[in-house]
Scaffold this motif. Sequence first.
Motif, mmCIF file in Angstrom:
data_model
loop_
_atom_site.group_PDB
_atom_site.id
_atom_site.type_symbol
_atom_site.label_atom_id
_atom_site.label_comp_id
_atom_site.label_asym_id
_atom_site.label_seq_id
_atom_site.Cartn_x
_atom_site.Cartn_y
_atom_site.Cartn_z
ATOM 1 N N ARG A 234 9.236 1.931 -24.651
ATOM 2 C CA ARG A 234 8.336 1.804 -23.664
ATOM 3 C C ARG A 234 7.787 3.096 -23.111
ATOM 4 N NH1 ARG A 234 9.380 -2.809 -18.958
ATOM 5 N NH2 ARG A 234 9.921 -3.819 -20.610
ATOM 6 N N GLU A 235 6.412 3.186 -22.767
ATOM 7 C CA GLU A 235 5.938 4.518 -22.475
ATOM 8 C C GLU A 235 5.072 4.431 -21.324
ATOM 9 O OE1 GLU A 235 3.571 6.239 -25.510
ATOM 10 O OE2 GLU A 235 2.031 4.494 -25.498
ATOM 11 N N TRP A 236 4.980 5.311 -20.628
ATOM 12 C CA TRP A 236 4.125 5.402 -19.509
ATOM 13 C C TRP A 236 2.692 5.273 -19.639
ATOM 14 C CZ3 TRP A 236 1.778 10.056 -17.557
ATOM 15 C CH2 TRP A 236 1.081 9.951 -16.271
ATOM 16 N N VAL A 237 1.788 4.910 -18.926
ATOM 17 C CA VAL A 237 0.380 4.992 -19.151
ATOM 18 C C VAL A 237 -0.211 5.410 -18.018
ATOM 19 C CG1 VAL A 237 -1.625 3.647 -19.829
ATOM 20 C CG2 VAL A 237 0.508 3.027 -20.932
ATOM 21 N N ALA A 238 -0.044 4.899 -17.041
ATOM 22 C CA ALA A 238 -0.923 5.456 -15.962
ATOM 23 C C ALA A 238 -0.174 5.273 -14.452
ATOM 24 C CB ALA A 238 -2.300 4.976 -15.725
ATOM 25 N N SER B 17 0.694 -1.469 -0.130
ATOM 26 C CA SER B 17 0.160 -0.005 -0.135
ATOM 27 C C SER B 17 0.693 1.412 0.039
ATOM 28 C CB SER B 17 -0.990 -0.017 1.137
ATOM 29 O OG SER B 17 -0.169 -0.185 2.574
ATOM 30 N N ILE B 18 2.010 1.164 0.320
ATOM 31 C CA ILE B 18 2.910 2.352 0.580
ATOM 32 C C ILE B 18 3.546 2.806 -0.958
ATOM 33 C CG2 ILE B 18 3.307 1.779 2.949
ATOM 34 C CD1 ILE B 18 6.220 1.352 2.267
ATOM 35 N N TYR B 19 3.683 2.002 -1.778
ATOM 36 C CA TYR B 19 4.153 2.446 -2.981
ATOM 37 C C TYR B 19 3.336 2.815 -4.110
ATOM 38 C CZ TYR B 19 8.223 -0.273 -1.255
ATOM 39 O OH TYR B 19 9.237 -0.619 -0.359
ATOM 40 N N THR B 20 3.773 3.612 -4.853
ATOM 41 C CA THR B 20 2.967 4.093 -6.333
ATOM 42 C C THR B 20 3.356 2.976 -7.063
ATOM 43 O OG1 THR B 20 3.806 6.482 -5.866
ATOM 44 C CG2 THR B 20 3.173 5.691 -8.133
ATOM 45 N N MET B 21 2.076 2.579 -7.965
ATOM 46 C CA MET B 21 2.127 1.654 -8.977
ATOM 47 C C MET B 21 1.836 2.037 -10.125
ATOM 48 S SD MET B 21 2.933 -1.163 -7.224
ATOM 49 C CE MET B 21 2.385 -2.540 -8.392
ATOM 50 N N GLY B 22 2.134 1.603 -11.355
ATOM 51 C CA GLY B 22 1.879 2.204 -12.694
ATOM 52 C C GLY B 22 1.956 1.166 -13.600
ATOM 53 N N TRP B 23 1.443 1.652 -14.903
ATOM 54 C CA TRP B 23 1.355 0.742 -15.961
ATOM 55 C C TRP B 23 2.275 1.236 -17.073
ATOM 56 C CZ3 TRP B 23 -0.597 -4.079 -16.331
ATOM 57 C CH2 TRP B 23 -1.545 -4.512 -15.185
ATOM 58 N N TYR B 24 2.811 0.757 -17.729
ATOM 59 C CA TYR B 24 3.326 0.964 -19.024
ATOM 60 C C TYR B 24 3.332 0.074 -20.068
ATOM 61 C CZ TYR B 24 6.527 3.717 -15.737
ATOM 62 O OH TYR B 24 6.802 4.742 -14.742
ATOM 63 N N ARG B 25 3.322 0.469 -21.502
ATOM 64 C CA ARG B 25 3.204 -0.255 -22.439
ATOM 65 C C ARG B 25 4.375 -0.198 -23.585
ATOM 66 N NH1 ARG B 25 -2.103 2.537 -25.174
ATOM 67 N NH2 ARG B 25 -1.169 4.665 -25.856
ATOM 68 N N ILE C 298 -7.045 3.560 -13.847
ATOM 69 C CA ILE C 298 -6.169 2.545 -12.989
ATOM 70 C C ILE C 298 -6.822 2.947 -11.436
ATOM 71 C CG2 ILE C 298 -4.648 4.680 -12.223
ATOM 72 C CD1 ILE C 298 -2.431 2.411 -12.298
ATOM 73 N N SER C 299 -6.790 1.723 -10.860
ATOM 74 C CA SER C 299 -7.351 1.471 -9.327
ATOM 75 C C SER C 299 -6.218 0.419 -8.818
ATOM 76 C CB SER C 299 -8.898 1.055 -9.528
ATOM 77 O OG SER C 299 -8.958 -0.115 -10.189
ATOM 78 N N ARG C 300 -6.589 0.455 -7.490
ATOM 79 C CA ARG C 300 -5.668 -0.382 -6.600
ATOM 80 C C ARG C 300 -6.760 -1.030 -5.385
ATOM 81 N NH1 ARG C 300 -0.716 2.688 -4.679
ATOM 82 N NH2 ARG C 300 -0.225 0.670 -3.730
ATOM 83 N N ASP C 301 -6.168 -2.200 -5.085
ATOM 84 C CA ASP C 301 -7.089 -2.831 -3.923
ATOM 85 C C ASP C 301 -5.963 -3.329 -3.097
ATOM 86 O OD1 ASP C 301 -8.113 -4.662 -2.215
ATOM 87 O OD2 ASP C 301 -9.521 -5.451 -3.647
ATOM 88 N N ASN C 302 -5.699 -2.598 -1.878
ATOM 89 C CA ASN C 302 -4.467 -2.762 -1.315
ATOM 90 C C ASN C 302 -4.462 -3.928 -0.375
ATOM 91 O OD1 ASN C 302 -3.002 -0.645 -2.146
ATOM 92 N ND2 ASN C 302 -4.311 0.917 -0.401
#
Length: 117
Positions: free
Chosen positions: A45-49, A30-38, A69-73
Amino acid sequence: QVQLVESGGGLVQPGGSLRLSCAASGSSFSIYTMGWYRQAPGKLREWVARITSAGTTNYADSVKGRFTISRDNAKYTVHLQMNSLKPEDTAVYYCRRAAEWGSEDYWGQGTQVTVSS
């Protein structure tokens, strides 16, 4: 040991939707930023969200209004809901845990998304 495992990719027609998931192992998700790339064939490679620990979200202009983008900690999972998909969204999509709190960053193995009629 941190592992990120993406799932949910596949073949979809233009205008369709897909929901990607990234399951994380390790502690303190839960303390980390999470991201999606493609990464599309022949391209960098490019950042998405991204989504921060506080739930703040940011999107690349190319996907804004179409992707969420969403997260479920509690489940150590981050999702990417992709709507109104276009052929140019075709790429391998990767999940990343940001390099924060003295930790290196981590990447998943990727999941293929193909948008084609």
